[in-house]
Design an enzyme around this catalytic site. Structure first.
Site, PDB file in Angstrom:
ATOM      1  N   CYS A 102       6.172  -5.323   0.578  1.00 12.79           N
ATOM      2  CA  CYS A 102       6.298  -4.008  -0.052  1.00 12.79           C
ATOM      3  C   CYS A 102       6.227  -2.895   1.002  1.00 12.79           C
ATOM      4  CB  CYS A 102       5.270  -3.849  -1.169  1.00 12.79           C
ATOM      5  SG  CYS A 102       5.694  -2.501  -2.310  1.00 12.79           S
ATOM      6  N   GLU A 151       1.184 -11.811  -3.110  1.00  8.87           N
ATOM      7  CA  GLU A 151      -0.268 -11.999  -3.116  1.00  8.87           C
ATOM      8  C   GLU A 151      -0.910 -11.678  -4.462  1.00  8.87           C
ATOM      9  OE1 GLU A 151       0.135  -7.613  -2.305  1.00  8.87           O
ATOM     10  OE2 GLU A 151       1.304  -9.418  -1.891  1.00  8.87           O
ATOM     11  N   ILE A 163       5.949  -3.402  -7.546  1.00  8.95           N
ATOM     12  CA  ILE A 163       5.197  -2.181  -7.846  1.00  8.95           C
ATOM     13  C   ILE A 163       5.707  -1.078  -6.919  1.00  8.95           C
ATOM     14  CG2 ILE A 163       2.924  -1.082  -7.945  1.00  8.95           C
ATOM     15  CD1 ILE A 163       1.741  -3.945  -8.178  1.00  8.95           C
ATOM     16  N   ARG A 164       6.409  -0.095  -7.478  1.00  5.97           N
ATOM     17  CA  ARG A 164       6.998   0.978  -6.665  1.00  5.97           C
ATOM     18  C   ARG A 164       7.672   0.381  -5.425  1.00  5.97           C
ATOM     19  NH1 ARG A 164       2.619   4.270  -4.850  1.00  5.97           N
ATOM     20  NH2 ARG A 164       4.173   5.578  -3.889  1.00  5.97           N
ATOM     21  N   GLY A 219       0.879  -1.164   0.000  1.00  5.34           N
ATOM     22  CA  GLY A 219       0.000   0.000   0.000  1.00  5.34           C
ATOM     23  C   GLY A 219       0.914   1.211   0.000  1.00  5.34           C
ATOM     24  N   GLU A 220       0.624   2.174   0.819  1.00  5.69           N
ATOM     25  CA  GLU A 220       1.472   3.365   0.931  1.00  5.69           C
ATOM     26  C   GLU A 220       1.950   3.438   2.372  1.00  5.69           C
ATOM     27  OE1 GLU A 220       3.659   6.421   0.656  1.00  5.69           O
ATOM     28  OE2 GLU A 220       1.959   6.768   1.993  1.00  5.69           O
ATOM     29  N   SER A 221       3.252   3.311   2.586  1.00  8.76           N
ATOM     30  CA  SER A 221       3.791   3.160   3.945  1.00  8.76           C
ATOM     31  C   SER A 221       3.468   4.346   4.850  1.00  8.76           C
ATOM     32  CB  SER A 221       5.304   2.916   3.908  1.00  8.76           C
ATOM     33  OG  SER A 221       5.977   3.983   3.280  1.00  8.76           O
ATOM     34  N   HIS A 253       5.237  -8.284  -4.181  1.00  6.82           N
ATOM     35  CA  HIS A 253       3.875  -8.647  -3.789  1.00  6.82           C
ATOM     36  C   HIS A 253       3.606 -10.114  -4.138  1.00  6.82           C
ATOM     37  CE1 HIS A 253       2.244  -4.535  -3.079  1.00  6.82           C
ATOM     38  NE2 HIS A 253       3.174  -4.193  -3.947  1.00  6.82           N
ATOM     39  N   ARG A 285      12.847   3.531   0.021  1.00  6.37           N
ATOM     40  CA  ARG A 285      11.491   3.530  -0.535  1.00  6.37           C
ATOM     41  C   ARG A 285      11.531   3.736  -2.054  1.00  6.37           C
ATOM     42  NH1 ARG A 285       8.172   7.862   1.250  1.00  6.37           N
ATOM     43  NH2 ARG A 285       6.347   6.531   1.178  1.00  6.37           N
TER      44      ARG A 285
END
Length: 190
Positions: free
Chosen positions: A78, A171, A133-134, A46-48, A169, A105
């Site tokens: 991630c 998942e 992803i990023r 997600g976004e940390s 990821h 990051r």
């Protein structure tokens, strides 16, 4: 076996699906009290920064540190990797500070630089399909950290005792072997 997925942001349903394929019951964790019902927890991507703020707001920082202090396994993927790290490059604010790693990051660039690849992961037979992803990178590890996988020489998966992390990821594929690896860690801590 009941395994939680921190459900503040990120790919919660996808982790729950893979936990099911690996033979466990996945539970979306939205309240601190639910931590008593589970044997291990996944902190998803997600976004940390957002995950960190929400963990702080809902009391998960101390609760997850206590969970870890009890020796219960935690798997950060991630952004979840960033959340469990002791140090973040260029950032004074950290979150759980559990694992003796330093992370960078978005080390693989922006969303459009996302990619998939097959990786060898120590302790898993055959290559694992990894979706980046990023994604963050682990740039330093402490003496008690075991590097499980690298990509082009960079560390993308590691373990320290009951703590497991991946830059990618797992998942977002149908391969549940990383989740099975995590379930084995839980069984060994019982």
């Amino acid at each position: 076996m009941k395994v939680g997925v921190l459900a503040l942001q990120g790919a919660v349903a996808e982790h729950i699906r893979l936990l099911g394929l690996a033979g466990a019951e996945g539970v979306a964790i939205k309240k601190v009290e639910q931590l008593q019902e589970i044997e291990g927890i996944i902190i998803p991507g997600g976004e940390s920064t957002t995950i960190g703020k929400l963990m702080n707001r809902y009391g998960f920082i101390d609760a997850l540190r206590n969970f870890s202090n009890e020796g219960k396994p935690i798997f950060g993927t991630c952004a979840g990797l960033i959340v469990v790290a002791k140090q973040i490059v260029g950032q004074e604010i950290t979150y759980l500070r559990l694992m003796d790693i330093k992370v960078s990051r978005n080390a693989f660039g922006r969303q459009r630089e996302s990619f998939e690849t097959d990786l060898a992961v120590k302790g898993i037979d055959g290559n694992v399909r990894a979706v980046f992803i990023r994604a963050p990178l682990i740039v330093e590890v402490g003496n008690n950290v075991d590097v499980l996988s690298t990509y082009k020489g960079d560390i993308v998966a590691a373990r320290q005792g009951h703590l497991l992390v991946s830059s990618f990821h797992p998942e977002l594929t149908d391969d549940h072997r990383m989740h099975s690896y995590f379930l084995d860690m839980i069984r060994k801590t019982r």
